[in-house]
Structure formats: structure tokens, C-alpha cells
Design a protein around this motif. Structure first.
Motif, PDB file in Angstrom:
ATOM      1  N   PRO A 213       0.793  -1.235   0.000  1.00 53.52           N
ATOM      2  CA  PRO A 213       0.000   0.000   0.000  1.00 53.52           C
ATOM      3  C   PRO A 213       0.824   1.283   0.000  1.00 53.52           C
ATOM      4  N   ASN A 214       1.968   1.292   0.656  1.00 56.54           N
ATOM      5  CA  ASN A 214       2.715   2.539   0.820  1.00 56.54           C
ATOM      6  C   ASN A 214       3.870   2.699  -0.164  1.00 56.54           C
ATOM      7  N   ARG A 215       3.974   1.805  -1.112  1.00 60.83           N
ATOM      8  CA  ARG A 215       5.041   1.933  -2.099  1.00 60.83           C
ATOM      9  C   ARG A 215       4.695   3.008  -3.121  1.00 60.83           C
ATOM     10  N   MET A 216       5.709   3.737  -3.541  1.00 51.29           N
ATOM     11  CA  MET A 216       5.499   4.838  -4.475  1.00 51.29           C
ATOM     12  C   MET A 216       5.496   4.374  -5.928  1.00 51.29           C
ATOM     13  N   THR A 217       5.967   3.155  -6.183  1.00 48.69           N
ATOM     14  CA  THR A 217       6.037   2.659  -7.558  1.00 48.69           C
ATOM     15  C   THR A 217       4.754   1.929  -7.932  1.00 48.69           C
ATOM     16  N   LEU A 218       4.447   1.930  -9.213  1.00 42.54           N
ATOM     17  CA  LEU A 218       3.260   1.242  -9.713  1.00 42.54           C
ATOM     18  C   LEU A 218       3.467  -0.265  -9.705  1.00 42.54           C
ATOM     19  N   SER A 219       2.387  -0.990  -9.399  1.00 41.87           N
ATOM     20  CA  SER A 219       2.413  -2.454  -9.460  1.00 41.87           C
ATOM     21  C   SER A 219       1.258  -2.903 -10.356  1.00 41.87           C
ATOM     22  N   PRO A 220       1.467  -2.915 -11.679  1.00 43.73           N
ATOM     23  CA  PRO A 220       0.373  -3.247 -12.604  1.00 43.73           C
ATOM     24  C   PRO A 220      -0.116  -4.681 -12.419  1.00 43.73           C
ATOM     25  N   LEU A 221      -1.416  -4.860 -12.609  1.00 43.58           N
ATOM     26  CA  LEU A 221      -1.996  -6.203 -12.544  1.00 43.58           C
ATOM     27  C   LEU A 221      -1.595  -6.996 -13.781  1.00 43.58           C
ATOM     28  N   PRO A 222      -1.099  -8.228 -13.610  1.00 42.00           N
ATOM     29  CA  PRO A 222      -0.711  -9.037 -14.769  1.00 42.00           C
ATOM     30  C   PRO A 222      -1.935  -9.650 -15.462  1.00 42.00           C
ATOM     31  N   ALA A 223      -1.766  -9.947 -16.733  1.00 43.85           N
ATOM     32  CA  ALA A 223      -2.804 -10.644 -17.518  1.00 43.85           C
ATOM     33  C   ALA A 223      -4.173 -10.007 -17.309  1.00 43.85           C
ATOM     34  N   LEU A 224      -4.252  -8.694 -17.524  1.00 48.20           N
ATOM     35  CA  LEU A 224      -5.479  -7.958 -17.219  1.00 48.20           C
ATOM     36  C   LEU A 224      -6.693  -8.434 -18.018  1.00 48.20           C
ATOM     37  N   PRO A 225      -6.603  -8.632 -19.340  1.00 50.30           N
ATOM     38  CA  PRO A 225      -7.795  -9.077 -20.086  1.00 50.30           C
ATOM     39  C   PRO A 225      -8.371 -10.380 -19.550  1.00 50.30           C
ATOM     40  N   GLU A 226      -7.496 -11.321 -19.221  1.00 51.07           N
ATOM     41  CA  GLU A 226      -7.973 -12.600 -18.688  1.00 51.07           C
ATOM     42  C   GLU A 226      -8.629 -12.415 -17.328  1.00 51.07           C
ATOM     43  N   LEU A 227      -8.055 -11.542 -16.480  1.00 50.07           N
ATOM     44  CA  LEU A 227      -8.613 -11.271 -15.160  1.00 50.07           C
ATOM     45  C   LEU A 227     -10.002 -10.653 -15.281  1.00 50.07           C
ATOM     46  N   LEU A 228     -10.166  -9.702 -16.180  1.00 48.35           N
ATOM     47  CA  LEU A 228     -11.470  -9.058 -16.356  1.00 48.35           C
ATOM     48  C   LEU A 228     -12.520 -10.039 -16.849  1.00 48.35           C
ATOM     49  N   ARG A 229     -12.111 -10.951 -17.720  1.00 48.24           N
ATOM     50  CA  ARG A 229     -13.069 -11.971 -18.200  1.00 48.24           C
ATOM     51  C   ARG A 229     -13.540 -12.856 -17.050  1.00 48.24           C
TER      52      ARG A 229
ATOM     53  N   LEU B 231     -13.757 -11.979 -13.888  1.00 50.20           N
ATOM     54  CA  LEU B 231     -14.671 -11.185 -13.065  1.00 50.20           C
ATOM     55  C   LEU B 231     -16.047 -11.092 -13.712  1.00 50.20           C
ATOM     56  N   ASP B 232     -16.070 -10.946 -15.023  1.00 51.55           N
ATOM     57  CA  ASP B 232     -17.350 -10.891 -15.739  1.00 51.55           C
ATOM     58  C   ASP B 232     -18.096 -12.208 -15.627  1.00 51.55           C
ATOM     59  N   ARG B 233     -17.366 -13.319 -15.725  1.00 54.23           N
ATOM     60  CA  ARG B 233     -18.023 -14.632 -15.625  1.00 54.23           C
ATOM     61  C   ARG B 233     -18.619 -14.851 -14.232  1.00 54.23           C
ATOM     62  N   LEU B 234     -17.980 -14.288 -13.219  1.00 51.54           N
ATOM     63  CA  LEU B 234     -18.502 -14.426 -11.861  1.00 51.54           C
ATOM     64  C   LEU B 234     -19.634 -13.438 -11.578  1.00 51.54           C
ATOM     65  N   GLY B 235     -19.889 -12.530 -12.492  1.00 51.75           N
ATOM     66  CA  GLY B 235     -20.979 -11.569 -12.336  1.00 51.75           C
ATOM     67  C   GLY B 235     -20.726 -10.520 -11.278  1.00 51.75           C
ATOM     68  N   LEU B 236     -19.477 -10.145 -11.053  1.00 50.40           N
ATOM     69  CA  LEU B 236     -19.134  -9.193 -10.012  1.00 50.40           C
ATOM     70  C   LEU B 236     -19.207  -7.753 -10.522  1.00 50.40           C
ATOM     71  N   VAL B 237     -19.562  -6.836  -9.624  1.00 44.38           N
ATOM     72  CA  VAL B 237     -19.549  -5.407  -9.925  1.00 44.38           C
ATOM     73  C   VAL B 237     -18.158  -4.891  -9.563  1.00 44.38           C
ATOM     74  N   TYR B 238     -17.410  -4.427 -10.552  1.00 46.35           N
ATOM     75  CA  TYR B 238     -16.020  -4.033 -10.288  1.00 46.35           C
ATOM     76  C   TYR B 238     -15.676  -2.763 -11.048  1.00 46.35           C
ATOM     77  N   ALA B 239     -14.563  -2.140 -10.635  1.00 46.27           N
ATOM     78  CA  ALA B 239     -14.081  -0.916 -11.275  1.00 46.27           C
ATOM     79  C   ALA B 239     -12.556  -0.964 -11.342  1.00 46.27           C
ATOM     80  N   PRO B 240     -11.974  -0.932 -12.551  1.00 45.41           N
ATOM     81  CA  PRO B 240     -10.512  -0.906 -12.676  1.00 45.41           C
ATOM     82  C   PRO B 240      -9.979   0.495 -12.394  1.00 45.41           C
ATOM     83  N   ARG B 241      -8.800   0.561 -11.784  1.00 48.91           N
ATOM     84  CA  ARG B 241      -8.203   1.842 -11.430  1.00 48.91           C
ATOM     85  C   ARG B 241      -6.708   1.826 -11.702  1.00 48.91           C
ATOM     86  N   LEU B 242      -6.177   3.008 -11.920  1.00 45.13           N
ATOM     87  CA  LEU B 242      -4.730   3.198 -12.024  1.00 45.13           C
ATOM     88  C   LEU B 242      -4.375   4.341 -11.082  1.00 45.13           C
ATOM     89  N   LYS B 243      -3.645   4.019  -9.999  1.00 43.89           N
ATOM     90  CA  LYS B 243      -3.373   5.005  -8.961  1.00 43.89           C
ATOM     91  C   LYS B 243      -1.897   5.320  -8.876  1.00 43.89           C
TER      92      LYS B 243
END
Length: 405
Positions: free
Chosen positions: A70-86, A88-100
């Protein structure tokens, strides 16, 4: 002695010294009233704390890359994002992607360090309260428009339509800067959040950070109480070596710890209140026993066994508890219902409190389980408080009891 006659005798004995009995019933009722009201206010407080935590920014749980801190200043991108989003969609979850990312914002009135959040406006509006707290302008209506809090806008001396300069460190570590127009100003009930948060569209944030197609965080919303069930479903389809899933209570441990502390304090309060109630009942029944020595002696001489005397005294004690529970239960229900509708305004005490980001008005939440448990505890207190006087009455010797004046 049959049941109806036995209870009529117990009720007559309770009415014998009506003033003392009424005072005891009033003490029981007041204790139960306080318990129900405090419990409902505590439940409402916890509901507000969790709602503020979940709806302000956290979500029910969040997904990050495995190495995220949480307190690191560097970005930690999520790997394999398209597969992860698919998934989440299959599980029917309400989600929001973010880049902080941390950022420095510069305006006519000065500069400020903020947390820059690149969001998908449509998805984010389903997850947090920010879109509903728009004070002026629009909610991320354009690619190069900023959404800032009212306190931050005041500190920087800007309004809707003015420009701000945003400086960040890109994904590659190089500095990047760009001017954006203030498209909207929001105001939550948490001034600190309004001062420290700044929102851009996800696409604009990716361009600024040179992080094309990347997301550092996914916030997920599920109904309250279903967090662990949904996390378990998600864990079954995610690679734990690549992702970590944190529920709101792990992201904001201070909230969950404060809830536990409140629960512990409430349990202590219950013990104190009902200890006092038990002393009142015990005192009343003990005085009753001493005043009725001859009566108990006569009952014993007529053949009533010690167990019957115990039953009679305990029944009288239970009747006092039952009357107190009836009065106190109705009063507690009425009080909790009033506070559930009208609430308790805590604005003067919570304007800078992160646990009241959605509202400063505390509404009572009376759950049926809490109501019936409080009444059961009251009746058990009345029952147990009558055991000692009953035991004393059962040990009377008939001859000695009949000599009492």
C-alpha cells in the motif's frame, strides 16, 4: 398446587408491596431500555463505518498484483489484465478498474500532494459515492478534465473551467507533467478525503503515466456479509502467485478493530447494567422473604416442600423480570425506532472523521436478534437473581418461622 393457582399466588405476592415491586420493575425496564437503545445505536454506528469505508473508495474488496504494498510509491500493474477481467465478468461481479499514483498538483493558489486515481467513470459511479456528491461541473465528462474535492479546489484557488498542472512519475520512472482543466468539484462529508484525492479518466491517466493498457487496482462491490464467500469464489479461479485479494477489513484494519473494541465495550456495559438489575431484584426478593417468615412457615407446616417454596420465590422474581422486560422492551423498541427515522446528528463531532464519510447523522439499527437476546438476558437475570432469596426461604424451619412476628 396446580399451575394456574401457583402463578396467581406468585402474582398476588408481587402486588403485595406494590410500590417496591414497581420500583424494581422500573429498574429492570430502564436497564433493558438502555441495552436495546445502545445496541441499536452501536449497530447503526458500525453500519455507517463500514458503509463509509466501502463506498468512499475501498470497495468490498480489492485485487492487486502479488507484490503490491500500500505505501510503495512505484506502480504495481496487474498481470494478464484481459484474462482477469473476463473471470470477473463470468462471476458476475460489480467491479471498477483503477490506475493510482502519487502526484503533485499546482494551481494559482499553491500546490498540494495528492493521490491521482484514473478511473472508468461509468464503472466507478456504480461502486463509490463520488459521482453522487458532485458540487459543480460534471463527473469526468472529458478526457482532459480533472475531478477534485471542494477543499482542494479552495486551497488551490480554482473553480470549474480553470487549469491545473499535474506532475507525476511515469511507469518508467521519468517525470511527466501536463495541464488539465477542472471539469468538476465534489464534496464528501470527509474533508481530508476531499483535500487529498484527484480523479482523471483511466485513459488520460494511462497516457500521463505512459502506462498504456495497465491497471494497478480493481475494486469490487458485493452485498454486505458476502465478502468472504465471494473472495473464496474468486480465489478458486485466480493464481495466488500473481494476485492478492484483500477485503475491506484488511485494507482498513482500524475500522474492524474499532468495531471489535466497541463490541467489547458493549459487552462490559451489559454486564454492569444487568449486575445492577440483578442486585435490585435480589434485594427486593430478599426483603420479601424476611418479611414473610411466618407465611413460609405456615406453607411448610401445611405440607409445601422446600422445592415448592423455591419455585414460588423464583416465580415471583421471574414475574418481576417479565414485567420489566415487557415495559423496557416496548420503550427500547420505541426509542430505537425514533432514532432509526430521525437519527442523531454528530456533525460537530465527526466532520473530520473518516468513519463518517457518507453521512454525519447516526441512525439506529435495531436487529430482531439483538432485541430478543436483550429480552432473554433480562428474563434470565430475573430468574437467577431470585435463586438466592429462594434458597434462603427454603431453609426456614417451620416452628422457628411461626414464632416470627
Amino acid at each position: 398446587m396446580n399451575g394456574p393457582l401457583f402463578w396467581r399466588l406468585a402474582a398476588r405476592n408481587v402486588r403485595r408491596n406494590l410500590r417496591r415491586s414497581l420500583l424494581t420493575v422500573a429498574a429492570i425496564a430502564f436497564g433493558l431500555f438502555c441495552l436495546i437503545l445502545f445496541q441499536s445505536l452501536k449497530a447503526g454506528l458500525h453500519h455507517e463505518m463500514v458503509a463509509s469505508t466501502v463506498q468512499l473508495d475501498t470497495g468490498s474488496f480489492q485485487i492487486h498484483a502479488a507484490g503490491y504494498r500500500p505505501n510503495r510509491m512505484t506502480l504495481s500493474p496487474l498481470p494478464a489484465l484481459p484474462e482477469l477481467l473476463r473471470k470477473l465478468d463470468r462471476l458476475g461481479l460489480v467491479y471498477a478498474p483503477r490506475l493510482k499514483a502519487p502526484a503533485l498538483v499546482i494551481g494559482p493558489g499553491g500546490s498540494a500532494s495528492v493521490l491521482l486515481s484514473g478511473v472508468d467513470p461509468e464503472r466507478e459511479a456504480r461502486l463509490t459515492i463520488i459521482a453522487s456528491r458532485l458540487q459543480s461541473g460534471s463527473y469526468l465528462g472529458g478526457r482532459d478534465e480533472l475531478l477534485i474535492g471542494a477543499e482542494l479546489a479552495t486551497a488551490l484557488g480554482v473553480g470549474v473551467g480553470d487549469e491545473l498542472k499535474l506532475m507525476v512519475r511515469s511507469l518508467l520512472g521519468s517525470p511527466a507533467a501536463k495541464r488539465f482543466k477542472v471539469g468538476g468539484i465534489f464534496r464528501t462529508d470527509l474533508a481530508g478525503f476531499n483535500r487529498g484525492q484527484l480523479f482523471l479518466t483511466l485513459s488520460a491517466t494511462r497516457a500521463l503515466l505512459r502506462a498504456d493498457g495497465l491497471v494497478s487496482e480493481i475494486a469490487v462491490w458485493v452485498p454486505s456479509g458476502e465478502e468472504q464467500q465471494q473472495i473464496a469464489r474468486l480465489a478458486a479461479v485466480l493464481d495466488s502467485d500473481r494476485y492478492r485479494v484483500d477485503s475491506w477489513d484488511r485494507i482498513a484494519p482500524d475500522v474492524s478493530q474499532l468495531i471489535e473494541l466497541n463490541d467489547g465495550t458493549m459487552r462490559l456495559l451489559v454486564l454492569i447494567v444487568f449486575f445492577i438489575v440483578a442486585l435490585g431484584i435480589t434485594n427486593t426478593m430478599t426483603m420479601t422473604v424476611f418479611e414473610r417468615y411466618r407465611e413460609f412457615g405456615i406453607l411448610a407446616a401445611l405440607g409445601m416442600r422446600p422445592a415448592g417454596i423455591v419455585r414460588l420465590v423464583v416465580a415471583e422474581s421471574l414475574l418481576l423480570g417479565l414485567c420489566g422486560a415487557l415495559v423496557g422492551g416496548l420503550a427500547g423498541w420505541a426509542g430505537a425506532s425514533w432514532f432509526a427515522v430521525h437519527g442523531l446528528d454528530l456533525t460537530a463531532l465527526t466532520s473530520s472523521n473518516r468513519y463518517f464519510a457518507t453521512s454525519h447523522v447516526l441512525h439506529a439499527l435495531l436487529r430482531p436478534g439483538d432485541f430478543w437476546l436483550a429480552n432473554l438476558v433480562t428474563l434470565l437475570t430475573g430468574l437467577l437473581a431470585g435463586l438466592y432469596p429462594a434458597w434462603k426461604a427454603s431453609r426456614l424451619h417451620p416452628v422457628e418461622a411461626l414464632r416470627q412476628n
